[in-house]
Design an enzyme around this catalytic site. Structure first.
Site, PDB file in Angstrom:
ATOM      1  N   HIS A 124      53.431 -22.205 -19.937  1.00 16.43           N
ATOM      2  CA  HIS A 124      54.843 -21.851 -20.223  1.00 16.43           C
ATOM      3  C   HIS A 124      55.198 -22.019 -21.730  1.00 16.43           C
ATOM      4  O   HIS A 124      55.715 -21.198 -22.093  1.00 16.43           O
ATOM      5  CB  HIS A 124      55.777 -22.733 -19.332  1.00 16.43           C
ATOM      6  CG  HIS A 124      57.166 -22.603 -19.454  1.00 16.43           C
ATOM      7  ND1 HIS A 124      57.922 -21.349 -18.539  1.00 16.43           N
ATOM      8  CD2 HIS A 124      58.046 -22.927 -20.351  1.00 16.43           C
ATOM      9  CE1 HIS A 124      59.112 -21.697 -19.148  1.00 16.43           C
ATOM     10  NE2 HIS A 124      59.401 -22.296 -20.215  1.00 16.43           N
ATOM     11  N   GLU A 125      54.906 -23.234 -22.358  1.00 20.53           N
ATOM     12  CA  GLU A 125      55.158 -23.513 -23.760  1.00 20.53           C
ATOM     13  C   GLU A 125      54.579 -22.543 -24.593  1.00 20.53           C
ATOM     14  O   GLU A 125      54.924 -22.064 -25.614  1.00 20.53           O
ATOM     15  CB  GLU A 125      54.974 -24.893 -23.924  1.00 20.53           C
ATOM     16  CG  GLU A 125      55.744 -25.880 -23.078  1.00 20.53           C
ATOM     17  CD  GLU A 125      57.304 -25.580 -23.024  1.00 20.53           C
ATOM     18  OE1 GLU A 125      57.836 -25.020 -24.018  1.00 20.53           O
ATOM     19  OE2 GLU A 125      57.812 -25.626 -22.168  1.00 20.53           O
ATOM     20  N   HIS A 137      56.049 -19.112 -24.597  1.00 22.31           N
ATOM     21  CA  HIS A 137      57.088 -19.161 -25.414  1.00 22.31           C
ATOM     22  C   HIS A 137      56.669 -18.975 -26.919  1.00 22.31           C
ATOM     23  O   HIS A 137      57.258 -17.977 -27.787  1.00 22.31           O
ATOM     24  CB  HIS A 137      57.844 -20.381 -25.766  1.00 22.31           C
ATOM     25  CG  HIS A 137      58.855 -20.347 -24.634  1.00 22.31           C
ATOM     26  ND1 HIS A 137      59.827 -19.518 -24.498  1.00 22.31           N
ATOM     27  CD2 HIS A 137      59.049 -21.437 -23.569  1.00 22.31           C
ATOM     28  CE1 HIS A 137      60.469 -19.896 -23.323  1.00 22.31           C
ATOM     29  NE2 HIS A 137      60.143 -21.008 -22.765  1.00 22.31           N
ATOM     30  N   GLU A 147      63.310 -17.792 -20.547  1.00 25.38           N
ATOM     31  CA  GLU A 147      62.414 -18.747 -19.681  1.00 25.38           C
ATOM     32  C   GLU A 147      61.800 -17.828 -18.483  1.00 25.38           C
ATOM     33  O   GLU A 147      60.727 -18.568 -18.216  1.00 25.38           O
ATOM     34  CB  GLU A 147      63.664 -19.616 -19.010  1.00 25.38           C
ATOM     35  CG  GLU A 147      64.227 -20.716 -19.924  1.00 25.38           C
ATOM     36  CD  GLU A 147      62.986 -21.403 -20.589  1.00 25.38           C
ATOM     37  OE1 GLU A 147      62.291 -21.893 -19.946  1.00 25.38           O
ATOM     38  OE2 GLU A 147      63.197 -21.603 -21.631  1.00 25.38           O
TER      39      GLU A 147
END
Length: 293
Positions: A139-140, A143, A222
């Site tokens: 997930h990071e 980003h 997100e």
């Protein structure tokens, strides 16, 4: 990972400081075009200062420690996982850091895709399975790969510019109206104390209202980062990670860090002011594949 967070407090402080500079330099007497130029410079200046300092500020905020050389098996696994996912996402290897916190959380930040940072809490490493932790890291990484921090900087810069410009135009009108008499043909913006007081109050008020825009983008990104994680490690792993987050401690990170973290604070007066969508909405979006198309 990223976004509006350092931004809200940092940009608020930067805009107030720049507002003082504008008043002291007499910019309130300038033309509308001059004020717009100054608003652009200072509006984007605050955002880019936040962006350039983001890694240092984030690490300082949580007391994080960058892993230079892994000291144990857990750190070795973390560094290897970040390296593998960074290669899959097509970005340079980020710096990797650990910070002490009981909650399950992680964040990514940095001024460029190829000069970024991924940090995870000790609570995440202790309480998540390897599959769940992989999903959070992915997930990071997503980003970073999506360039969220730079996009956030541009959005925040535009918002800052309009907040500064509109606040000072209205402050000029208020100061001129309340500033008393002036001779015919004499240019005046009224009482400078009234001007500065009104401009400062309006910047604070408009800044809070404008945060709705940045909060919306933070929530939107997100969903896309969740989808990016699902593509890197699988949808079920990301869903499991989000379900695990529902059992986590209330995040301990400072309010200014919440937009950078995967697990934002769940309590808010309104979803409009939340940096993260509710976890149930994020899980549902993954199950329906809304952002995976």
């Amino acid at each position: 990972m990223m976004r509006i967070a350092l931004f809200l407090l940092t940009n608020l402080a930067v805009m107030v400081v720049f507002g003082l500079v504008l008043s002291l330099t007499g910019i309130q007497s300038s033309s509308v075009q001059g004020l717009m130029i100054m608003a652009l410079l200072f509006g984007f200046g605050g955002s880019f200062v936040s962006l350039l300092m983001s890694k240092w500020m984030a690490l300082r905020s949580v007391g994080g420690e960058v892993i230079e050389q892994p000291r144990n098996e857990r750190e070795r696994w973390l560094v290897n996982t970040v390296a593998t996912q960074a290669r899959q996402a097509g970005i340079a290897m980020p710096q990797v850091a650990i910070y002490h916190a009981p909650d399950i959380n992680a964040f990514a930040t940095g001024a460029r895709r190829d000069a970024s940072l991924v940090a995870v809490s000790t609570g995440l490493l202790q309480n998540m399975s390897p599959d769940e932790a992989e999903a959070v890291i992915a997930h990071e990484i997503s980003h970073i790969a999506n360039g969220d921090m730079v996009t956030m900087t541009l959005i925040q810069g535009v918002v800052n510019t309009f907040v500064i410009f509109i606040s000072r135009i209205l402050a000029q009108l208020a100061a001129g109206f309340m500033g008393g008499n002036r001779d015919e043909g004499e240019e005046s913006n009224g009482n400078p104390l009234i001007y500065f007081a009104v401009a400062t109050v309006l910047e604070l008020v408009f800044g809070i209202l404008a945060s709705i825009i940045t909060m919306w983008f933070s929530r939107h990104r997100e969903f896309h980062a969740d989808a990016g994680s699902a593509k890197l490690v699988g949808r079920e792993k990301m869903i499991a990670a989000l379900q695990r987050l529902k059992t986590s401690y209330e995040p301990q990170e400072a309010t200014s860090m919440m937009a950078l973290c995967i697990n934002g604070k769940s309590k808010s007066l309104s979803e409009l002011f939340m940096t993260h969508p509710p976890l149930d909405k994020r899980i549902e979006a993954l199950r329906t594949g809304e952002y995976l198309k």
